[in-house]
Design an enzyme around this catalytic site. Structure first.
Site, mmCIF file in Angstrom:
data_model
loop_
_atom_site.group_PDB
_atom_site.id
_atom_site.type_symbol
_atom_site.label_atom_id
_atom_site.label_comp_id
_atom_site.label_asym_id
_atom_site.label_seq_id
_atom_site.Cartn_x
_atom_site.Cartn_y
_atom_site.Cartn_z
ATOM 1 N N LYS A 1 0.852 -1.206 0.000
ATOM 2 C CA LYS A 1 0.000 0.000 0.000
ATOM 3 C C LYS A 1 0.882 1.247 0.000
ATOM 4 C CE LYS A 1 -1.834 2.855 2.772
ATOM 5 N NZ LYS A 1 -1.733 4.078 1.941
ATOM 6 N N CYS B 1 13.805 10.313 6.601
ATOM 7 C CA CYS B 1 13.692 9.949 8.016
ATOM 8 C C CYS B 1 15.036 10.044 8.734
ATOM 9 C CB CYS B 1 13.070 8.574 8.182
ATOM 10 S SG CYS B 1 13.836 7.357 7.131
ATOM 11 N N GLU C 1 10.105 15.539 15.138
ATOM 12 C CA GLU C 1 10.481 15.364 13.740
ATOM 13 C C GLU C 1 9.662 16.330 12.881
ATOM 14 O OE1 GLU C 1 9.413 11.711 11.546
ATOM 15 O OE2 GLU C 1 11.507 11.697 10.901
ATOM 16 N N GLU D 1 9.944 1.083 10.538
ATOM 17 C CA GLU D 1 11.026 2.042 10.316
ATOM 18 C C GLU D 1 10.381 3.418 10.449
ATOM 19 O OE1 GLU D 1 12.948 4.743 8.904
ATOM 20 O OE2 GLU D 1 12.995 3.787 6.922
HETATM 21 P P1 ADP Z 1 2.440 11.039 7.236
HETATM 22 O O1 ADP Z 1 1.680 11.526 8.412
HETATM 23 O O2 ADP Z 1 3.697 11.774 7.056
HETATM 24 O O3 ADP Z 1 1.651 10.907 5.967
HETATM 25 P P2 ADP Z 1 2.165 8.307 8.050
HETATM 26 O O4 ADP Z 1 3.062 7.553 8.932
HETATM 27 O O5 ADP Z 1 0.814 8.621 8.584
HETATM 28 O O6 ADP Z 1 2.958 9.582 7.611
HETATM 29 O O7 ADP Z 1 1.980 7.568 6.652
HETATM 30 C C1 ADP Z 1 2.798 6.540 6.170
HETATM 31 C C2 ADP Z 1 1.933 5.458 5.581
HETATM 32 O O8 ADP Z 1 1.074 4.967 6.599
HETATM 33 C C3 ADP Z 1 1.023 5.893 4.436
HETATM 34 O O9 ADP Z 1 0.974 4.860 3.470
HETATM 35 C C4 ADP Z 1 -0.314 6.050 5.108
HETATM 36 O O10 ADP Z 1 -1.406 5.862 4.241
HETATM 37 C C5 ADP Z 1 -0.268 4.946 6.132
HETATM 38 N N1 ADP Z 1 -1.159 5.136 7.282
HETATM 39 C C6 ADP Z 1 -1.536 6.295 7.868
HETATM 40 N N2 ADP Z 1 -2.370 6.058 8.900
HETATM 41 C C7 ADP Z 1 -2.537 4.712 8.967
HETATM 42 C C8 ADP Z 1 -3.280 3.837 9.815
HETATM 43 N N3 ADP Z 1 -4.040 4.300 10.814
HETATM 44 N N4 ADP Z 1 -3.193 2.514 9.584
HETATM 45 C C9 ADP Z 1 -2.420 2.019 8.602
HETATM 46 N N5 ADP Z 1 -1.713 2.789 7.767
HETATM 47 C C10 ADP Z 1 -1.753 4.123 7.938
#
Ligand code: ADP
Length: 498
Positions: free
Chosen positions: A194, A303, A400, A269
């Site tokens: 995803k 990161c 961060e 990570e």
């Molecule tokens: P950012 O806030 O910088 O977008 P995230 O860590 O939220 O960083 O996003 C990294 C990945 O995690 C993306 O693919 C996002 O769609 C996914 N993501 C965000 N929230 C969730 C969640 N609650 N469960 C699973 N995946 C998530």
């Protein structure tokens, strides 16, 4: 203010053709619209304009993809001859290179990174696949010598963990996809990838190349969609054996909780607030460009970026002046313009978050040595920013930011444990760099730093052989190198009484 480059040249025909095609999900070897039939827009962050609409995968699509991945795993993929997996991975690496110009243009268009970086991403993605391909035929268990009375043949088998869900961020979309795909394929796992909702395009293009390379259907599935729907469904799915996640620490904590439902394996990570420590004898001709890139490359959306700069007081002013001079050479602009060396932030939201952080730093008493503003543009650009007069409890120093913001602090101490304490004064532990010609200081401090990667006279070495991951709240597990095999396999011990 950093110079802005001119508007981008036209896209190559292959890139245009891909953009105007349908962007469906890849499930069980077939391109599909999502069950709900919905789509979402994806943007060029340098202009704010919509560049494509892609299928929105939801829980029901994740479920279909997991079924396809399970069928492929049980149906023979895990048992393929290692050399066959290796050949397919090499073929994919070759296709990535053959379509490198299109992949690079799409990466730049969707993420904003300058073309020189997206070209580097393409070659390092191909190299990662080739490096990992070799492990398919080289990983093995071992024979053991029990002390239990009797005659034994005891050994371990290293088996693929099964169906892997991979959730990746938007800062390096192609590389993040391949960092998960390559070890999964080498070890005989199947995968549902995803990509981040902000940057789905290169993952979808990669999906086409996976099909062209000839991987059996269902081995690689790609679900574009949002985190709280598609991502959460994948992390919670009872038939997913492992989640590999890269992203923010906040989301990583949620993933770890979701995974408890069926006790899936989890590798994370996560974020960082990495220190760069500069001693008076640092080789400045290397250090100044190294520190500047360590902080600002990819507009700080890395990161492992060096975001806390500790410089010995005796050279603090000189280093500030030189880093600012070096950073002012960046050319901000559309990543497709070959002159551009610094692109926009990925989204309006990310731009505003970075600007908010800088405002909070200034309100807390920092001074802006350079930057702290956005150029006048429809895109989400932010100037490289150097903050001084920082203090340990400020938000800009602790949290961060994921933008081009470097916080600098002088140190007077000669005592290495006091310097290590400064560097380790963070909840993160992803990376660090030490700039000195003194090998004794370099080695002693490398041991004292609590981080997964340490560079000496370089910030990080981005190479397939180097294990990468975090101490403390920067994550669980190590990607890349031989160590990643532990994340995608599990050990079975077998005892034969002879
Ligand atoms: P950012 O806030 O910088 O977008 P995230 O860590 O939220 O960083 O996003 C990294 C990945 O995690 C993306 O693919 C996002 O769609 C996914 N993501 C965000 N929230 C969730 C969640 N609650 N469960 C699973 N995946 C998530």
């Amino acid at each position: 203010m950093t110079a802005m480059t001119s508007p981008p040249p036209a896209l190559a025909q292959a890139t245009q053709a891909f953009l105007s095609s349908d962007h469906g999900l890849l499930i069980g070897g077939a391109r599909q619209t999502g069950q709900a039939g919905s789509t979402f827009e994806t943007f060029d962050p340098a202009t704010g304009q919509v560049i494509a609409r892609v299928a929105e995968g939801r829980a029901e699509d994740v479920d279909l993809a997991v079924k396809a991945a399970r069928k492929a795993f049980e149906g023979g993929w895990a048992g393929t001859m290692p050399i066959e997996r290796e050949k397919l991975m090499w073929r994919l690496a070759e296709l990535i290179e053959a379509h490198g110009d299109t992949l690079a243009e799409l990466e730049t268009l969707n993420n904003g990174m300058p073309l020189f970086l997206s070209k580097f991403s393409v070659s390092s993605a191909a190299d990662m696949l080739r490096y990992m391909a070799g492990w398919a035929s080289k990983m093995a268990g071992e024979t053991l010598n029990p002390s239990t009375p009797g005659e034994w043949h005891a050994f371990t088998l290293r088996e693929p963990v099964g169906v892997v869900g991979a959730i990746i961020p938007w800062n390096a979309p192609l590389n993040m996809a391949v960092w998960k795909l390559a070890p999964a394929l080498a070890t005989g796992c199947t995968i549902i990838l995803k990509p981040a909702e902000q940057t789905p395009l290169t993952a979808l293009f990669l999906g086409q190349l996976v099909q062209e390379a000839g991987f059996p259907e269902g081995v690689v599935n790609i679900i574009t969609g949002f985190g709280e729907t598609a991502g959460a469904a994948l992390a919670q799915h009872p038939d997913v054996d492992k989640i590999a996640f890269t992203g923010s620490t906040g989301t990583g904590k949620k993933i770890a909780q979701y995974a408890t439902g069926n006790m899936k394996r989890v590798s994370l990570e996560l974020g960082g607030k990495s220190p760069m420590i500069v001693f008076p004898d640092a080789p400045l001709e290397k250090a100044i460009p190294g520190l500047t890139m360590g902080a600002f490359v990819n507009s700080g959306q890395v990161c492992a970026a060096g975001t806390r700069l500790f410089v010995h007081a005796s050279i603090f002013d000189q280093v500030m002046e030189s880093v600012a001079a070096q950073a002012s050479k960046f050319k901000l602009g559309h990543g497709l313009d070959p002159q551009t060396t610094l692109g926009p932030l990925v989204s309006r939201q990310q731009h505003d978050r970075v600007a908010d952080f800088v405002r909070s730093g200034l309100a807390d008493g920092c001074a802006a040595y350079m930057g702290a503003s956005s150029p006048d543009s429809a895109g989400y650009f932010y100037e490289p920013t150097l903050l001084v007069n920082t203090a340990r409890d400020m938000r800009v120093v602790r949290e961060e930011i994921f933008g081009p913001v470097l916080c600098a602090t002088p140190f007077e101490d000669e005592d290495l444990s006091a310097i290590a304490q400064l560097a380790n004064d963070t909840e993160y532990g992803l990376a660090a760099s030490i700039w000195t010609q003194n090998i004794s200081i370099a080695h002693k401090l490398s041991k004292m730093i609590k981080a997964g990667s340490v560079g000496v006279n370089t910030h990080i070495l981005n190479d397939a052989v180097m294990p990468f991951g975090g101490f403390k709240q920067s994550g669980w597990g190590r990607e890349k190198g031989r160590e990643v095999l532990d994340l995608y396999t599990q050990i079975k011990s077998v005892a034969v009484s002879l």
